[in-house]
Design an enzyme around this catalytic site. Structure first.
Site, PDB file in Angstrom:
ATOM      1  N   ARG A  38       0.819  -1.213   0.000  1.00  0.00           N
ATOM      2  CA  ARG A  38       0.000   0.000   0.000  1.00  0.00           C
ATOM      3  C   ARG A  38       0.856   1.267   0.000  1.00  0.00           C
ATOM      4  NH1 ARG A  38      -4.793  -2.318   3.872  1.00  0.00           N
ATOM      5  NH2 ARG A  38      -6.018  -3.118   2.132  1.00  0.00           N
ATOM      6  N   LYS A 202     -22.128 -16.245  -1.013  1.00  0.00           N
ATOM      7  CA  LYS A 202     -23.563 -16.002  -0.808  1.00  0.00           C
ATOM      8  C   LYS A 202     -24.239 -15.157  -1.880  1.00  0.00           C
ATOM      9  CE  LYS A 202     -23.354 -16.074   4.213  1.00  0.00           C
ATOM     10  NZ  LYS A 202     -23.212 -15.109   5.315  1.00  0.00           N
ATOM     11  N   GLY A 360     -12.222  -8.923  -2.066  1.00  0.00           N
ATOM     12  CA  GLY A 360     -11.117  -9.334  -1.201  1.00  0.00           C
ATOM     13  C   GLY A 360     -10.604 -10.729  -1.508  1.00  0.00           C
ATOM     14  N   GLY A 383     -14.597  -4.137   0.008  1.00  0.00           N
ATOM     15  CA  GLY A 383     -15.964  -3.654   0.223  1.00  0.00           C
ATOM     16  C   GLY A 383     -16.316  -2.463  -0.669  1.00  0.00           C
TER      17      GLY A 383
HETATM   18  P1  ADP Z   1     -14.987 -11.725  -2.598  1.00  0.00           P
HETATM   19  O1  ADP Z   1     -14.312 -11.476  -1.270  1.00  0.00           O
HETATM   20  O2  ADP Z   1     -13.984 -11.809  -3.716  1.00  0.00           O
HETATM   21  O3  ADP Z   1     -16.118 -10.780  -2.876  1.00  0.00           O
HETATM   22  P2  ADP Z   1     -16.690 -13.742  -1.458  1.00  0.00           P
HETATM   23  O4  ADP Z   1     -16.311 -13.271  -0.094  1.00  0.00           O
HETATM   24  O5  ADP Z   1     -18.057 -13.513  -1.934  1.00  0.00           O
HETATM   25  O6  ADP Z   1     -15.618 -13.198  -2.539  1.00  0.00           O
HETATM   26  O7  ADP Z   1     -16.472 -15.316  -1.566  1.00  0.00           O
HETATM   27  C1  ADP Z   1     -15.286 -15.948  -1.241  1.00  0.00           C
HETATM   28  C2  ADP Z   1     -15.507 -17.196  -0.433  1.00  0.00           C
HETATM   29  O8  ADP Z   1     -16.469 -18.029  -1.057  1.00  0.00           O
HETATM   30  C3  ADP Z   1     -14.240 -17.998  -0.306  1.00  0.00           C
HETATM   31  O9  ADP Z   1     -13.840 -18.006   1.049  1.00  0.00           O
HETATM   32  C4  ADP Z   1     -14.649 -19.387  -0.778  1.00  0.00           C
HETATM   33  O10 ADP Z   1     -14.126 -20.435   0.017  1.00  0.00           O
HETATM   34  C5  ADP Z   1     -16.151 -19.350  -0.692  1.00  0.00           C
HETATM   35  N1  ADP Z   1     -16.742 -20.338  -1.579  1.00  0.00           N
HETATM   36  C6  ADP Z   1     -16.651 -20.425  -2.905  1.00  0.00           C
HETATM   37  N2  ADP Z   1     -17.255 -21.529  -3.360  1.00  0.00           N
HETATM   38  C7  ADP Z   1     -17.740 -22.175  -2.280  1.00  0.00           C
HETATM   39  C8  ADP Z   1     -18.463 -23.408  -2.090  1.00  0.00           C
HETATM   40  N3  ADP Z   1     -18.791 -24.162  -3.117  1.00  0.00           N
HETATM   41  N4  ADP Z   1     -18.806 -23.720  -0.810  1.00  0.00           N
HETATM   42  C9  ADP Z   1     -18.457 -22.947   0.219  1.00  0.00           C
HETATM   43  N5  ADP Z   1     -17.785 -21.798   0.111  1.00  0.00           N
HETATM   44  C10 ADP Z   1     -17.433 -21.413  -1.134  1.00  0.00           C
HETATM   45 MG    MG Z   2     -14.885 -11.979   0.734  1.00  0.00          MG
END
Ligand code: ADP
Ligand code: MG
Length: 403
Positions: A38, A202, A360, A383
Site C-alpha cells: 500500500r 452467498k 477481497g 468492500g
Molecule cells: P470476494 O471477497 O472476492 O467478494 P466472497 O467473499 O463472496 O468473494 O467469496 C469468497 C468465499 O467463497 C471464499 O472463502 C470461498 O471459500 C467461498 N466459496 C466459494 N465456493 C464455495 C463453495 N462451493 N462452498 C463454500 N464456500 C465457497
Molecule cells: Mg470476501
C-alpha cells in the site's frame, strides 16, 4: 464518474495539499511492516504532486484502535518506510490536529512531506464530525484535498469525505482515478461482448451486484456456492451445499431479469462435490464430479465447478472483449477445490480481453493462481469495490470536484 476531477486536472503548484492515503499496512509480531504494497501503491500520486511543486500533508487510518493509547496502531513506522521510498525526509507528527500540527505545518515549504498520526485515534474520524474535519484543514493549513484511498472511499469519515467541505479544491489521486476508469468507465461503455463472472459464498452478498451488472453485460457466469441457491431455484436438491433457501426468490428474479434483458445467463452444468470438508487441514474427501441436472445428494456438498463447466465458461471468456470477475468458483483455499477458480483465471489471462478483478477473496485467488500479472486491472477496494459495482455512490468520491 469519468466526470470526477483528478490531480491532473488542477494546478497544485506551491499549494499545501491534504492527501488521504491508504497506509493501513500489516505488521508482523516484531512490529515491522510485513507488506508495504500500500505504501508503494501511493508513491505515483505522491511523486506526481511533489513534482508539481506541492507540499503534502498525509492522513490515513491504521487498524481499529480503541483509543489514543493503542500505540501499536501508530503510523510512525510508516513515516520511516515512506521516507526511504521517497528518498526524502517525511516528518511524522504524533497527532492529527492541535498545536503540534499547526507548528510543523506552518513551516512547510514546497516539496515537504508531513505524515499525521492515525486518524482513527480520534473517534470523530469515523463519526465524520465536521468540527474535527474543519480542524484537520485549519490546523494543517491545507488548500486542497486529494483522496487516493479507494479502500475506504465507501466510508463517510472525516479524512475521506468531511474535509472536502473546507477546501476549495478536492480531486482524486491516481489510484482512485484508475479504479474509476476500470470499474466505472470500462464497464459502463464496455468493449463487447462483456462477460461478468460472479461467484463466492452467498447470493445475499451479491444480489445487488448481479442486478446492477445485468444492466450492462452480455453474459453472466455463476459459480461458487452462490450457484447452489440458483440450483434450488431450479428445483434441484443441493444436498449439504452452502445454500440460502430464503434467497431463492432473488435468484429466480435475477434469472428472469437476465432473460428479459437478453443476457446469456450460465449456471454450472457439473459440480465437484465432497462428503467431508476439513477446513482445518484444508482437505476434502472423497471428491467426485456430478451433473447439475441430477442435483447433489444429501450428505454431499458442492465445493467447486466441474470440468464441463470449466470448458463452457472458458469458451465464453475466450470470446469476450471485456471480463469483470468477482467471487471465487469454489473453496479455493483448499487446493483440491481451487481447480475451477484457477482454470477461470487462466482463461481470463488467455482471453486478451480487458479484464477487471475485484473483491477481497477474488484478489487473493488471482494472486494464488499465478495469473495476476496477466490481468488488466486488480481492484484494491474489497468492500468499496463491491459497493461501487452495486452502483452506489461512494462518499469519498461523491465529495470530489466534477469536470
Ligand atoms: P470476494 O471477497 O472476492 O467478494 P466472497 O467473499 O463472496 O468473494 O467469496 C469468497 C468465499 O467463497 C471464499 O472463502 C470461498 O471459500 C467461498 N466459496 C466459494 N465456493 C464455495 C463453495 N462451493 N462452498 C463454500 N464456500 C465457497
Ligand atoms: Mg470476501
Amino acid at each position: 464518474m469519468s466526470q470526477i476531477k483528478t490531480i491532473k486536472d488542477v494546478d497544485l503548484k506551491g499549494k499545501k495539499v491534504f492527501v488521504r492515503v491508504d497506509f493501513n499496512v500489516p505488521f508482523d509480531n516484531t512490529g515491522a511492516i510485513s507488506d508495504d504494497t500500500r505504501i508503494v501503491a501511493a508513491l505515483p500520486t505522491l511523486k506526481y504532486l511533489l513534482d508539481e511543486g506541492a507540499s503534502l500533508v498525509l492522513a490515513s487510518h491504521l487498524g481499529r484502535p480503541k483509543s489514543k493509547e493503542d500505540k501499536q496502531f501508530s503510523l510512525a513506522p510508516v513515516a520511516k518506510a515512506l521516507s526511504e521510498k521517497l528518498g526524502k525526509p517525511v516528518t511524522f507528527v504524533d497527532d492529527c490536529i492541535g498545536e503540534k500540527v499547526k507548528e510543523v505545518c506552518s513551516k512547510m515549504k514546497p516539496g515537504d512531506v508531513v505524515l499525521l498520526e492515525n486518524s482513527r485515534f480520534y473517534p470523530e474520524e469515523k463519526k465524520n464530525n465536521p468540527e474535527f474535519a474543519k480542524k484537520l484543514i485549519e490546523d494543517t493549513g491545507a488548500e486542497a484535498f486529494v483522496n487516493d484511498a479507494f479502500g475506504t472511499a465507501h466510508r463517510a469519515h472525516a479524512t475521506t469525505a468531511g474535509v472536502a467541505a473546507f477546501v476549495p479544491v478536492k480531486v482524486a489521486g491516481l489510484l482512485i482515478a484508475k479504479e474509476l476508469e476500470f470499474l466505472g468507465e470500462k464497464t459502463a461503455n464496455p468493449e463487447r461482448p462483456f462477460t461478468v463472472i460472479l461467484g463466492g459464498s452467498k447470493v445475499s452478498d451479491k444480489i445487488t451486484v448481479i442486478d446492477a451488472l445485468l444492466d450492462k453485460c452480455d453474459a453472466m457466469l455463476i459459480g461458487g456456492a452462490m450457484a447452489y441457491t440458483f440450483g434450488l431455484a431450479l428445483g434441484k436438491n443441493m444436498g449439504d451445499s452452502l445454500v440460502e433457501a430464503d434467497k431463492v426468490d432473488l435468484a429466480k428474479a435475477a434469472m428472469e431479469k437476465a432473460k428479459a434483458k437478453g443476457v446469456k445467463f450460465l449456471l454450472p452444468v457439473d459440480n465437484m462435490v465432497a462428503e467431508h470438508i476439513d477446513f482445518a487441514n484444508a482437505s476434502v474427501s472423497p471428491l467426485k464430479d456430478v451433473k447439475c441436472a441430477d442435483g447433489i445428494d444429501n450428505g454431499w456438498s458442492g465445493v467447486d465447478i466441474g470440468p464441463e463447466t470449466i470448458e463452457l465458461y472458458r469458451k465464453q471468456i475466450l470470446g469476450s472483449k471485456t471480463v469483470l470477475w468477482n467471487g471465487p468458483m469454489g473453496i479455493f483455499e483448499i487446493k483440491e477445490c481451487a481447480k475451477g477458480t484457477f482454470a477461470i483465471a487462466e482463461a481470463v489471462a488467455e482471453s486478451g480481453a480487458i479484464s477487471i478483478i475485484g473483491g477481497g477473496d477474488s484478489v487473493k485467488a488471482i494472486k494464488k493462481s499465478g495469473y495476476a500479472n496477466k490481468v488488466s486491472f486488480i481492484s484494491t477496494g474489497g468492500g468499496a469495490t463491491l459497493e461501487f459495482l452495486e452502483g452506489k455512490e461512494l462518499p469519498g468520491v461523491a465529495v470530489l470536484d466534477r469536470k
